[in-house]
Design an enzyme around this catalytic site. Structure first.
Site, PDB file in Angstrom:
ATOM      1  N   GLU A   1      34.701  49.586  45.447  1.00  0.00           N
ATOM      2  CA  GLU A   1      33.704  48.715  45.497  1.00  0.00           C
ATOM      3  C   GLU A   1      32.940  48.933  47.061  1.00  0.00           C
ATOM      4  O   GLU A   1      31.724  48.886  47.202  1.00  0.00           O
ATOM      5  CB  GLU A   1      33.998  47.435  45.434  1.00  0.00           C
ATOM      6  CG  GLU A   1      34.505  47.159  44.270  1.00  0.00           C
ATOM      7  CD  GLU A   1      35.673  47.546  43.793  1.00  0.00           C
ATOM      8  OE1 GLU A   1      36.619  47.807  44.705  1.00  0.00           O
ATOM      9  OE2 GLU A   1      36.012  47.400  42.307  1.00  0.00           O
TER      10      GLU A   1
ATOM     11  N   GLN B   1      32.501  44.724  38.791  1.00  0.00           N
ATOM     12  CA  GLN B   1      33.187  44.617  37.554  1.00  0.00           C
ATOM     13  C   GLN B   1      33.305  43.290  37.423  1.00  0.00           C
ATOM     14  O   GLN B   1      33.293  42.323  36.262  1.00  0.00           O
ATOM     15  CB  GLN B   1      34.230  45.710  37.296  1.00  0.00           C
ATOM     16  CG  GLN B   1      34.576  45.870  35.780  1.00  0.00           C
ATOM     17  CD  GLN B   1      35.235  46.864  35.535  1.00  0.00           C
ATOM     18  OE1 GLN B   1      36.529  46.937  35.857  1.00  0.00           O
ATOM     19  NE2 GLN B   1      34.776  47.821  34.972  1.00  0.00           N
ATOM     20  N   PHE B   2      33.941  42.841  38.205  1.00  0.00           N
ATOM     21  CA  PHE B   2      34.238  41.207  38.278  1.00  0.00           C
ATOM     22  C   PHE B   2      33.888  40.738  39.867  1.00  0.00           C
ATOM     23  O   PHE B   2      34.208  41.449  40.760  1.00  0.00           O
ATOM     24  CB  PHE B   2      35.714  40.804  38.178  1.00  0.00           C
ATOM     25  CG  PHE B   2      36.156  41.039  36.808  1.00  0.00           C
ATOM     26  CD1 PHE B   2      36.056  40.039  35.898  1.00  0.00           C
ATOM     27  CD2 PHE B   2      36.409  42.057  36.034  1.00  0.00           C
ATOM     28  CE1 PHE B   2      36.325  39.874  34.579  1.00  0.00           C
ATOM     29  CE2 PHE B   2      36.794  42.324  34.665  1.00  0.00           C
ATOM     30  CZ  PHE B   2      36.682  41.105  33.954  1.00  0.00           C
TER      31      PHE B   2
ATOM     32  N   ASP C   1      35.539  38.789  41.640  1.00  0.00           N
ATOM     33  CA  ASP C   1      36.760  39.205  42.426  1.00  0.00           C
ATOM     34  C   ASP C   1      36.954  40.600  43.010  1.00  0.00           C
ATOM     35  O   ASP C   1      37.968  40.527  43.678  1.00  0.00           O
ATOM     36  CB  ASP C   1      38.028  38.754  41.278  1.00  0.00           C
ATOM     37  CG  ASP C   1      37.591  37.636  40.374  1.00  0.00           C
ATOM     38  OD1 ASP C   1      38.478  36.551  40.203  1.00  0.00           O
ATOM     39  OD2 ASP C   1      36.558  37.732  39.645  1.00  0.00           O
TER      40      ASP C   1
ATOM     41  N   PRO D   1      36.687  44.394  48.603  1.00  0.00           N
ATOM     42  CA  PRO D   1      36.750  45.977  49.536  1.00  0.00           C
ATOM     43  C   PRO D   1      35.318  45.852  50.018  1.00  0.00           C
ATOM     44  O   PRO D   1      35.063  46.878  51.017  1.00  0.00           O
ATOM     45  CB  PRO D   1      37.179  46.611  48.471  1.00  0.00           C
ATOM     46  CG  PRO D   1      38.055  46.068  47.288  1.00  0.00           C
ATOM     47  CD  PRO D   1      37.120  44.660  47.361  1.00  0.00           C
TER      48      PRO D   1
ATOM     49  N   HIS E   1      40.307  37.503  38.074  1.00  0.00           N
ATOM     50  CA  HIS E   1      39.151  37.572  36.919  1.00  0.00           C
ATOM     51  C   HIS E   1      38.413  36.260  36.853  1.00  0.00           C
ATOM     52  O   HIS E   1      37.692  36.046  35.618  1.00  0.00           O
ATOM     53  CB  HIS E   1      39.544  38.350  35.657  1.00  0.00           C
ATOM     54  CG  HIS E   1      40.360  39.730  35.953  1.00  0.00           C
ATOM     55  ND1 HIS E   1      41.755  39.578  36.204  1.00  0.00           N
ATOM     56  CD2 HIS E   1      39.944  40.735  35.978  1.00  0.00           C
ATOM     57  CE1 HIS E   1      42.072  40.703  36.072  1.00  0.00           C
ATOM     58  NE2 HIS E   1      41.075  41.491  35.892  1.00  0.00           N
TER      59      HIS E   1
END
Lengths: 410, 337
Positions: free
Chosen positions: B60, B82-83, B85, B89, B129
């Site tokens: 990320e 993607q999430f 959460d 990073p 998630h």
């Protein structure tokens, strides 16, 4: 009873600490001219040795030797010498200005002038650097006005960054110099993104990423290598190994790998190690790497082996963690003196002309400083407006910041 | 007009933007050939080629860091985390880089990027998630933070975000992807095709960032919500039979304070609802603002309904999620005070 001994933690230590005799016998220095110059389309795995050796052009006698020599004219070398001398004089004056309270902070390049000054000459207009705080040679060698740099350092009324940034955190899109963050390693992966964008747009421009030995431990360094490797981005990944990350010797970041350059090999990125105090070698290697990038052959990793002669910053005293005489023992010498000697050997320079040039350059720096100081210094004279605190957070000021600006009385 | 789910609306926004502007690029984990784990980018690589829509390594900080570099070059990257959460990073790149590049360079460089990220729970995603990290963004000066609650807004706001000159955190409530979820997890899902805000123009339109929308007019109490909680609040209001005014913020930063102040001044009561944890959540900011601007109109203390101050649990998801029951009880509490 177990057959194994108790475990113990390994914590690396530098060879010598204050009070000891400086010792660089562990630094394996290749003979000038001994490292081959491969074709720019060589595969990473075929030139692995270049990540473990040191490419050098200038020998002890001041001669340019070997396959990486012969790329620069007398005129270009004289200009290069002037750039390095200018950067050194600039640093000395600004460090003094910091001691006089004209600015809060300063970072000098002493001993590392060749790296950024010579690299800049391998770039073209439109290429973009993502520098750290110790590459002002990129600006000096591109003839960015010293007065502008000083205005920024003094945070005065002409500061192009309106007093928002720490001294020396310059920004100049026009001169291919991305805004310095001061936040380590973040810019390394941004450079890869910039280079990817240039490739996406089928442009001809390339990018250069900059990082120090210590910050290669950051995850962004590794992200940058992954992205550069995956997308074969037209980027030069520069590591300036000046041996010290504030007080931490380079062995803490390097760990068990032989060299920083070798980090590139696992990513399939051609990696070169070069004498960072040799203007000719730095230029030759930079040119090789930029040519690879321009031919769409992908990234190159370069480790510049050099030595940080001064403190990390104006807030640092290196005598607390390394021998005071360590810089004198540094086996790769001084970049200015080495190029000077080479030019004398070439017959185009002399001690007298050098002394004269020093005086001219000092005068030029002093004149620039005088001009900058007419616009103010950190605690005296003209300064940016309080209004500048609130401007530019967004393209358009949102209502909550407008309310806060009004509350501040502006 | 077409009927779209929120996934289709988001995809349509990227499609329209990529069609209109060659500088718009889309990338992230699994977004290329496959079209994203929620299918938001499906078909974009086939249509625009793999240099404009591509898969990224699982990094990320690398995704956001390269997007920042691309924006500095002049592109307009719209990337998918993607999430939500997974954004941690990249937090350094977001907060200390993207958010400040314009400011620190005095406009010499700018950072027009969009980070799309599915947010919130309700899908049995467990603690990694289900998070709602919006307050970690609203606390950062230099970012814009958008949370749509329906397909129509999602498309218009995403187009506005892509066209915005500054970095936008675009949080997509994943529980709303397929329908206006009202918190009644034990009832059949209503699809967007049966909701008026599932009607979405196929072409280009944008909704200004920083303007709230009143979803239900009322005079007894003001409910401030965003994302999934808008639908939960609307359900709770109907079930309690209270004449509440429900505000859908849509944009948390910049915030449409005028709409909030006008409403609370009128109703004299206020409930703030979000799915994120309570302490230092965005509700704390909203509550403080209501207090600062509406104190002499308030008939009762402002009440917050939020997720508990615990990690998002897996099996006990519906005891964690602030559903219509909890919102309803808060409404009753505020009305009785």
């Amino acid at each position: 009873m177990t057959e194994f001994p108790q475990l113990s933690l390994h914590v690396p230590e530098p060879a010598v600490r204050p009070g000891g005799m400086p010792d660089f016998s562990n630094v394996d220095i290749a003979k000038a001219g001994s490292v081959p110059r491969p074709a720019v389309d060589a595969a990473s795995e075929d030139i692995r040795d270049l990540a473990y050796s040191i490419i050098r052009v200038l020998n002890r006698e001041g001669e340019a030797v070997g396959p990486w020599a012969g790329l620069l004219s007398d005129e270009e070398l004289l200009t290069g010498l002037r750039h390095m001398m200018k950067l050194r004089a600039f640093d000395a004056r600004m460090l003094m200005a910091q001691r006089q309270g004209k600015t809060s902070f300063y970072m000098q390049h002493l001993g590392e002038e060749a790296v950024s000054c010579a690299f800049r000459k391998a770039l073209k207009k439109g290429d973009m650097n993502f520098p750290t705080y110790r590459q002002a040679g990129l600006l000096i060698a591109d003839d960015y006005p010293m007065v502008e740099m000083m205005n920024q350092i003094f945070s005065n009324e002409k500061d192009p960054l309106r007093g928002r940034q720490l001294p020396i955190m310059y920004s100049s899109k026009e001169h291919g110099f991305f805004t310095i963050s001061g936040n380590l390693a973040t810019q390394y992966v941004q450079a890869v993104g910039w280079a990817m964008a240039s490739a996406i747009k089928n442009d001809t421009k390339i990018a250069a990423a900059w990082i120090g030995d210590g910050s290669t431990a950051e995850s962004d360094f590794h992200s940058a290598l992954v992205f550069a490797s995956t997308y074969k981005a037209p980027v030069i990944l520069n590591i300036v190994n000046n041996q010290w990350a504030i007080s931490t010797f380079q062995g803490i970041a390097r760990g068990g790998s032989g060299t920083f350059a070798a980090r590139g090999l696992g990513f399939g990125i051609p990696a070169l190690r070069v004498d960072g105090n040799d203007y000719l070698a730095v230029y030759a290697v930079s040119l090789w790497a930029t040519e690879r990038a321009r031919r769409n052959l992908g990234p190159t990793l370069i480790e510049y082996v050099t030595y940080r002669v001064g403190g990390h910053s104006s807030s640092d005293d290196p005598s607390a963690y390394r021998p005071k005489t360590e810089s004198e023992a540094w086996p790769l010498g001084d970049p200015v003196l080495r190029l000077k000697k080479h030019l004398i050997v070439r017959g185009v320079w002399s001690e007298e002309r050098h002394v004269q040039a020093e005086a001219e350059i000092l005068d030029e720096v002093i004149q620039a400083q005088k001009e900058a100081e007419t616009h103010g210094t950190l605690h005296a004279g003209g300064k940016p407006s309080v209004r500048d605190i609130f401007e530019g957070v967004y393209a358009e000021m949102p209502p909550h910041i407008r309310r806060q600006r009004q509350k501040a009385g502006y | 007009m077409a009927r779209m789910t929120m996934i289709e609306a988001v995809r349509s926004a990227m499609d329209v933007s990529m069609e209109r502007d060659d500088d718009v690029v889309v990338f992230g984990e699994d977004v290329g050939y496959f079209g994203g784990v929620f299918r938001c980018t499906q078909g974009l690589q086939a249509k625009y080629g793999k240099t404009r829509c591509f898969d990224a390594p699982i990094s990320e900080s690398g995704i956001v860091g390269t997007a920042i570099g691309m924006a500095a070059y002049g592109l307009k990257p719209c990337v998918e985390i993607q999430f939500a959460d997974y954004m941690y990073p990249a937090y350094d790149q977001i907060t200390q880089e993207a958010a400040r590049i314009r400011y620190r360079s005095n406009g010499d460089f700018t950072c027009p990027i969009v980070l799309r990220m599915p947010t919130g729970g309700g899908i049995f995603g467990g603690q990694t998630h289900s998070q709602s990290p919006e307050a970690l963004f609203t606390h950062v000066c230099g970012l814009k933070v958008v949370v749509p609650s329906n397909p129509y807004d999602a498309k218009g706001l995403l187009i506005a975000s892509i066209e915005d000159p500054d970095p936008v955190m675009f949080l997509e409530p994943k529980r709303l992807y397929n329908g206006p979820f009202d918190g009644h997890h034990d009832r059949p899902v209503t699809p967007w095709s049966k909701h008026e805000l599932g009607e979405v123009p196929e072409g280009h339109y944008s909704i200004p960032i920083g303007k709230a929308e009143i979803r239900r007019q009322g005079s007894a109490v003001t409910v401030i919500a965003y994302g999934t909680m808008v639908h939960v609040a609307l359900a709770a209001v109907e079930e309690m039979g209270i004449d509440a005014e429900v505000i859908d913020l849509r944009s948390l930063l910049p915030l449409d304070l005028d709409t909030i102040v006008q409403s609370v001044t009128k109703t004299g009561r206020c409930v703030v609802v979000h799915e994120a944890t309570l302490t230092s959540g965005y509700g704390a900011e909203l509550t403080a603002l209501v207090q600062e601007h509406c104190f002499y109109h308030l008939e009762a203390p402002v009440v917050r309904v939020t997720g508990w101050d615990t990690p998002y649990p897996h099996a006990q998801e519906w005891d964690y999620f602030p559903g219509p029951g909890r919102v309803g009880r808060a409404l009753a509490e505020v009305m009785e005070a």
